[in-house]
Design a protein around this motif. Sequence first.
Motif, PDB file in Angstrom:
ATOM      1  N   TYR A  62      32.029  48.784  40.784  1.00  0.00           N
ATOM      2  CA  TYR A  62      32.488  49.130  39.438  1.00  0.00           C
ATOM      3  C   TYR A  62      33.583  48.136  39.097  1.00  0.00           C
ATOM      4  O   TYR A  62      34.729  48.287  39.524  1.00  0.00           O
ATOM      5  N   ASN A  63      33.221  47.059  38.399  1.00  0.00           N
ATOM      6  CA  ASN A  63      34.168  45.943  38.217  1.00  0.00           C
ATOM      7  C   ASN A  63      34.230  45.464  36.776  1.00  0.00           C
ATOM      8  O   ASN A  63      33.264  45.609  36.022  1.00  0.00           O
ATOM      9  N   ASN A  64      35.350  44.851  36.441  1.00  0.00           N
ATOM     10  CA  ASN A  64      35.461  44.051  35.225  1.00  0.00           C
ATOM     11  C   ASN A  64      35.636  42.599  35.638  1.00  0.00           C
ATOM     12  O   ASN A  64      36.627  42.251  36.304  1.00  0.00           O
ATOM     13  N   GLY A 217      45.151  46.423  34.394  1.00  0.00           N
ATOM     14  CA  GLY A 217      44.341  45.594  35.285  1.00  0.00           C
ATOM     15  C   GLY A 217      44.001  44.216  34.763  1.00  0.00           C
ATOM     16  O   GLY A 217      43.825  43.276  35.551  1.00  0.00           O
ATOM     17  N   PHE A 218      43.910  44.049  33.436  1.00  0.00           N
ATOM     18  CA  PHE A 218      43.479  42.735  32.930  1.00  0.00           C
ATOM     19  C   PHE A 218      44.487  41.635  33.214  1.00  0.00           C
ATOM     20  O   PHE A 218      44.141  40.448  33.173  1.00  0.00           O
ATOM     21  N   LYS A 219      45.754  42.019  33.537  1.00  0.00           N
ATOM     22  CA  LYS A 219      46.746  41.001  33.910  1.00  0.00           C
ATOM     23  C   LYS A 219      46.423  40.395  35.285  1.00  0.00           C
ATOM     24  O   LYS A 219      46.871  39.288  35.589  1.00  0.00           O
ATOM     25  N   SER A 220      45.677  41.134  36.110  1.00  0.00           N
ATOM     26  CA  SER A 220      45.403  40.706  37.492  1.00  0.00           C
ATOM     27  C   SER A 220      44.198  39.765  37.519  1.00  0.00           C
ATOM     28  O   SER A 220      43.080  40.135  37.885  1.00  0.00           O
ATOM     29  N   ILE A 221      44.446  38.521  37.137  1.00  0.00           N
ATOM     30  CA  ILE A 221      43.399  37.514  36.924  1.00  0.00           C
ATOM     31  C   ILE A 221      42.704  37.118  38.237  1.00  0.00           C
ATOM     32  O   ILE A 221      43.361  36.971  39.270  1.00  0.00           O
ATOM     33  N   LYS A 222      41.388  36.944  38.134  1.00  0.00           N
ATOM     34  CA  LYS A 222      40.552  36.680  39.314  1.00  0.00           C
ATOM     35  C   LYS A 222      40.236  35.190  39.490  1.00  0.00           C
ATOM     36  O   LYS A 222      40.313  34.408  38.545  1.00  0.00           O
ATOM     37  N   SER A 223      39.822  34.843  40.702  1.00  0.00           N
ATOM     38  CA  SER A 223      39.259  33.509  41.024  1.00  0.00           C
ATOM     39  C   SER A 223      40.086  32.394  40.383  1.00  0.00           C
ATOM     40  O   SER A 223      39.604  31.624  39.537  1.00  0.00           O
TER      41      SER A 223
HETATM   42  N1  LIG Z   1      38.861  36.054  35.442  1.00  0.00           N
HETATM   43  C1  LIG Z   1      38.868  37.367  35.171  1.00  0.00           C
HETATM   44  N2  LIG Z   1      39.826  38.145  35.703  1.00  0.00           N
HETATM   45  C2  LIG Z   1      39.845  39.478  35.433  1.00  0.00           C
HETATM   46  C3  LIG Z   1      38.898  40.052  34.552  1.00  0.00           C
HETATM   47  C4  LIG Z   1      37.894  39.201  34.002  1.00  0.00           C
HETATM   48  O1  LIG Z   1      37.010  39.621  33.229  1.00  0.00           O
HETATM   49  N3  LIG Z   1      37.907  37.874  34.340  1.00  0.00           N
HETATM   50  N4  LIG Z   1      38.965  41.405  34.250  1.00  0.00           N
HETATM   51  C5  LIG Z   1      40.265  42.043  34.429  1.00  0.00           C
HETATM   52  C6  LIG Z   1      40.212  43.504  34.274  1.00  0.00           C
HETATM   53  S1  LIG Z   1      40.051  44.115  32.695  1.00  0.00           S
HETATM   54  C7  LIG Z   1      40.372  44.341  35.330  1.00  0.00           C
HETATM   55  S2  LIG Z   1      40.467  46.019  35.120  1.00  0.00           S
HETATM   56  C8  LIG Z   1      40.404  43.819  36.707  1.00  0.00           C
HETATM   57  C9  LIG Z   1      39.306  44.452  37.534  1.00  0.00           C
HETATM   58  O2  LIG Z   1      39.428  44.138  38.893  1.00  0.00           O
HETATM   59  P1  LIG Z   1      38.401  44.750  39.926  1.00  0.00           P
HETATM   60  O3  LIG Z   1      37.015  44.478  39.411  1.00  0.00           O
HETATM   61  O4  LIG Z   1      38.692  44.062  41.227  1.00  0.00           O
HETATM   62  O5  LIG Z   1      38.671  46.242  39.974  1.00  0.00           O
HETATM   63  O6  LIG Z   1      40.242  42.398  36.789  1.00  0.00           O
HETATM   64  C10 LIG Z   1      40.906  41.679  35.754  1.00  0.00           C
HETATM   65  N5  LIG Z   1      40.813  40.261  36.013  1.00  0.00           N
END
Ligand SMILES: Nc1nc2c(c(=O)[nH]1)N[C@H]1C(S)=C(S)[C@@H](COP(=O)(O)O)O[C@H]1N2
Length: 303
Positions: A62-64, A217-223
Amino acid sequence: MKRTAPGWSDVTPQHLWLNRRALIAGAGAALVAAPAAAKLTYSPSRYSTAEAPNSFEDITSYNNFYEFGTGKEDPARNAGSLTTDPWSIVIDGMVDKPGTYDLADVLKGQPLEERIYRFRCVEAWSMIVPWIGFELSGLLKRVGVQPGAKYVAFETLVRPEEMPGQRSPILDWPYREGLRLDEAMHPLTILATGLYGEEMPNQNGAPIRLVVPWKYGFKSIKSIVRISLVDKQPLATWNMLQPSEYGFYSNVNPTVDHPRWSQATERRIGAGLFAGRQDTLMFNGYESEVASLYADMDLTKFY
Ligand SMILES: Nc1nc2c(c(=O)[nH]1)N[C@H]1C(S)=C(S)[C@@H](COP(=O)(O)O)O[C@H]1N2
Ligand SMILES: [Mo]
């Protein structure tokens, strides 16, 4: 070393853990290509919550992650093909040692800890995640933040060949986020490289992502592929898209509603059909650690 906080293995019922191993083994047998996740070496942390973590299945299904689609199940379905090795991060702007750092170099000398954090999405759902990571402040100190720097800007990888969501303009790619320098230096702010003791699953932001547990959560940027020290408030993806709904600060605040829904309560993923909603905590429960950062802000207002 004295153990000051529970680890996930202390709070996860063993049958759930064994169940999970069985599921992984089953999946591995079905999808021959799935490599075994590497184990990480880490210490427990006094910053961990004693609340029971969500299951590995909940956290990874369950991810965004809009780069892989806007549906909650899209990242798990589509992120498997992301190439996370080799990986490098450009660190630039107002730093003494700018450069392109290999992931191994970024991790060098940074002690990995398990941080079991509450995680609250702006959409009003939440989870408890046993992240593995290190304090962002450790990396910033190593590269040397120069006196004029006031903010830290982050960018996610742009690679539409591997990120199908980037083939449409649903967001202005790259995904961007930013923190004030004191927020970035706070000990709760981590760069996470894994969860549940293993390397980060791709759908959760492999190989390295930010985790700021007192913010939506959207502040927690991925990759992450770029970290820049700057003197002006940087662009942030959701804030650019809809500034009246997604503030630059976006601290979790149950008294300030999103224009289209209440933020007073949240739905805990995995809690079951009859669990009901639970109250959202000020700063997501990290008020005693972070409220002093916002002493000059009116916390009844939207930021
Ligand atoms: N690059 C990137 N980072 C992102 C997002 C994204 O769409 N792209 N979604 C954000 C949002 S809205 C949330 S709630 C969390 C989700 O993290 P999770 O999937 O590990 O729970 O990642 C955040 N970081
Ligand atoms: Mo979110």
